[in-house]
Design an enzyme around this catalytic site. Structure first.
Site, mmCIF file in Angstrom:
data_model
loop_
_atom_site.group_PDB
_atom_site.id
_atom_site.type_symbol
_atom_site.label_atom_id
_atom_site.label_comp_id
_atom_site.label_asym_id
_atom_site.label_seq_id
_atom_site.Cartn_x
_atom_site.Cartn_y
_atom_site.Cartn_z
ATOM 1 N N GLU A 26 26.128 -6.472 -53.981
ATOM 2 C CA GLU A 26 26.118 -6.502 -52.835
ATOM 3 C C GLU A 26 25.875 -5.303 -52.029
ATOM 4 O O GLU A 26 25.800 -4.166 -52.777
ATOM 5 C CB GLU A 26 27.795 -6.761 -52.394
ATOM 6 C CG GLU A 26 28.078 -6.440 -50.859
ATOM 7 C CD GLU A 26 29.660 -6.841 -50.603
ATOM 8 O OE1 GLU A 26 30.275 -7.187 -51.549
ATOM 9 O OE2 GLU A 26 29.961 -6.707 -49.222
ATOM 10 N N ASN A 171 30.594 -16.026 -46.195
ATOM 11 C CA ASN A 171 31.641 -15.030 -47.188
ATOM 12 C C ASN A 171 33.164 -15.041 -46.459
ATOM 13 O O ASN A 171 33.193 -14.537 -45.647
ATOM 14 C CB ASN A 171 31.039 -13.830 -47.461
ATOM 15 C CG ASN A 171 31.866 -12.881 -48.450
ATOM 16 O OD1 ASN A 171 32.000 -13.486 -49.737
ATOM 17 N ND2 ASN A 171 32.658 -11.900 -48.036
ATOM 18 N N GLU A 172 34.178 -15.420 -47.359
ATOM 19 C CA GLU A 172 35.415 -15.226 -47.266
ATOM 20 C C GLU A 172 35.516 -15.313 -45.616
ATOM 21 O O GLU A 172 36.210 -14.585 -44.993
ATOM 22 C CB GLU A 172 35.834 -14.078 -47.502
ATOM 23 C CG GLU A 172 35.623 -13.620 -48.966
ATOM 24 C CD GLU A 172 36.418 -12.618 -49.698
ATOM 25 O OE1 GLU A 172 36.828 -11.704 -49.087
ATOM 26 O OE2 GLU A 172 36.683 -12.745 -50.977
ATOM 27 N N GLU A 291 33.382 -15.077 -56.793
ATOM 28 C CA GLU A 291 33.899 -13.505 -57.100
ATOM 29 C C GLU A 291 35.029 -13.601 -57.998
ATOM 30 O O GLU A 291 36.193 -14.523 -57.610
ATOM 31 C CB GLU A 291 34.159 -12.987 -55.754
ATOM 32 C CG GLU A 291 33.320 -12.640 -54.886
ATOM 33 C CD GLU A 291 33.550 -11.907 -53.573
ATOM 34 O OE1 GLU A 291 34.480 -11.082 -53.605
ATOM 35 O OE2 GLU A 291 32.840 -11.913 -52.497
HETATM 36 O O1 AHR Z 1 33.413 -7.740 -54.155
HETATM 37 C C1 AHR Z 1 34.086 -7.014 -53.100
HETATM 38 C C2 AHR Z 1 34.452 -7.642 -52.016
HETATM 39 O O2 AHR Z 1 35.625 -8.493 -52.427
HETATM 40 C C3 AHR Z 1 33.603 -8.614 -51.334
HETATM 41 O O3 AHR Z 1 32.534 -8.136 -50.413
HETATM 42 C C4 AHR Z 1 34.361 -9.551 -50.523
HETATM 43 O O4 AHR Z 1 33.816 -10.901 -50.410
HETATM 44 C C5 AHR Z 1 35.831 -9.765 -51.355
HETATM 45 O O5 AHR Z 1 36.760 -9.450 -50.565
#
Ligand code: AHR
Length: 498
Positions: A26, A171-172, A291
């Site tokens: 990231e 994402n999330e 993740e």
């Molecule tokens: O991996 C770190 C963070 O954790 C990511 O950016 C996010 O998707 C998650 O909360």
């Protein structure tokens, strides 16, 4: 008392999809800048990629790497990171409160993947953006030529399409911390519409919808149910994320947390199959555990970092021996559901909650968690076999009946080797372990690799990078189709058999 495992060729869980050994880069902390990319470093190649880091990544044989986020992607304009460097904007990066210089972007990442021998898993921004920008990025990436976006790629020096097959739809999106967070209905609709147009651009791609950010989210598992109800025909996978910590220094409870991962996986599979039944569909949705890791050591340090600097040292967990044991168990948990967990990404790969650490301008080294990840990635490909385990058990703060033995066996792709991965969760006693390989005939031990250390809190550092490192002096011994081993207390074991 003894732990026992029966391993039989005919009792299979499923093929291990090698993509479960994926990882994640990231734009966060020093993952990109100072991690994989550092033009001023003595080991940097002509593109500024650290070749020492590439070598360590190659050692893990990482099949796929998710990029560019994470929370970062939800505010990202991918166009900022392509084309001439001099024209790339510096932006305030709101997810991690830094400045993003955009010196590294999509094309550099693809070049880095090619040099590292891995594939890209790209995420699109569904926080501040939507289907339009996602389809444009896909056209830029995968369309051969003759259109605005594909010709722009060619103008940027990439004649051949990148042909990226795997794409994450945001994402999330359930998390209040996410830029552009959404309700399940809002997200389910935008995921379906984005998926629809992306597959019109390239029908060969596979798409991952966002599941819950953790099992602890108040909307879990209703989120999965609603999102899949709205996007079942358009998407292929649903994501899971989980991070564990040992904040109270209660190691028996910490090591039991992979049982929470088991039930998380179980519930998501059940939810996928419930929607399948509801839709009377033939299609199965599989899981992308994109993740997962231990993450807690750096929390306090991160709260003290001033905002708006470039690549500050964020999320730099220094992992110890007990973390490696839990990482091993988490890998075992995913192998136990190899039938449905088809992708996974240890979060992350370099510097940011990562198996690989670097110093800016200096060395790169392996954290403790590098080893179970490497062992499973190298020896855990083929067919996962049902672990018929009996083991003495214990109770911890949050879990009851925790088996001291956590184990799984994988039959190699060429069917010639079986590898047993085993954790002894007992902190002060060795565990006698018997493996009954009844269907394999007479076996011999290729090697018994052990990761163990007297100090659960021992870590590898720049000064002592090999404090915790595996050895091949394990005591497994074969007698016909029976194998006996005495597993050291708090140990990770890889027993390779032929
Ligand atoms: O991996 C770190 C963070 O954790 C990511 O950016 C996010 O998707 C998650 O909360």
């Amino acid at each position: 008392t003894k732990a026992k495992m029966i391993v039989d060729k005919d009792f299979t869980i499923g093929e291990v999809d090698k993509r479960i050994y994926g990882s994640f880069i990231e734009h966060l902390g020093r993952a990109v800048y100072g991690g994989i990319y550092e033009p001023e470093h003595p080991e940097a190649d002509e593109q500024g990629f650290r070749s020492d880091v590439i070598e360590l990544v190659k050692g893990l044989d990482v099949p796929i790497v998710r990029y560019p986020g994470g929370n970062f992607v939800s505010g990202y304009n991918w166009e900022d990171g392509v084309g001439p460097l001099a024209q790339r904007p510096r932006r305030l990066e709101l997810a991690w409160r830094t400045i993003e210089p955009n010196l590294f972007g999509f094309n550099e990442f693809i070049d880095w993947c090619r040099k590292t021998g891995t594939e890209a898993m790209m995420a699109v921004n569904l926080g501040t953006r939507g289907p339009e920008e996602a389809r444009q990025l896909l056209e830029y990436s995968n369309h051969p030529s003759g259109t605005y976006w594909s010709d722009l790629r060619i103008q940027h020096g990439y004649k051949q399409p990148h042909n990226i097959k795997t794409w994450c739809l945001g994402n999330e999106m359930d998390g209040p911390w996410q830029i552009g967070a959404k309700t399940a209905t809002e997200y389910g609709r935008i995921a379906a519409e984005t998926a629809k147009v992306m597959k019109w651009v390239d029908s060969t791609i596979e798409l991952v919808a966002c599941g819950s950010s953790s099992i602890g989210m108040p909307t879990f598992p209703e989120w999965e149910s609603t999102v899949l109800d709205l996007s079942y025909n358009e998407v292929d996978y649903i994501s899971l994320h989980t991070y564990y910590g040992n904040r109270d220094s209660d190691t028996p409870n910490f090591l039991a947390q992979s049982m929470g991962m088991d039930s998380f996986i179980h519930t998501v599979i059940a939810t996928c199959d419930y929607i399948q039944a509801k839709k009377r569909s033939k299609k199965k949705i599989n899981l992308s555990f994109d993740e997962w890791n231990v993450w807690y050591h750096s929390n306090e340090a991160d709260s003290k970092i001033d905002p708006w600097s470039i690549a500050p040292p964020q999320l730099e967990d220094i992992y110890n021996h007990e973390d490696a044991l839990l990482v091993g168990s988490m890998l075992i948990s995913m192998l136990k559901r190899a039938d449905r967990v088809k992708m996974a990404c240890i979060a992350q790969l370099v510097n940011v909650i990562a198996p690989i650490m670097t110093a800016n301008g200096g060395a790169a080294w392996k954290q403790t968690i590098y080893f179970p990840y490497m062992h499973t990635s190298i020896f855990g490909r083929g067919t996962a076999l049902v672990p018929l385990v009996t083991s003495p058990k214990y109770d911890s703060k949050d879990f009851t009946d925790v088996p001291y033995l956590d184990a799984i066996a994988v039959l190699s792709e060429n069917q010639e080797e079986v590898t047993v991965f085993a954790v002894n969760r007992h902190l002060s006693e060795t565990l006698p372990f018997e493996i009954d390989l009844r269907s394999f005939g007479s076996c011999r031990i290729i090697e018994h690799i052990v990761l163990e250390h007297d100090d659960l809190k021992a870590a590898n550092t720049i000064d002592v990078p090999d404090r915790v490192t595996p050895h091949t002096g394990g005591n497994a011994a074969a007698d016909g189709s029976k194998v006996e081993a005495l597993l050291g207390e708090a140990s990770w074991n890889v027993i390779r058999l032929k």
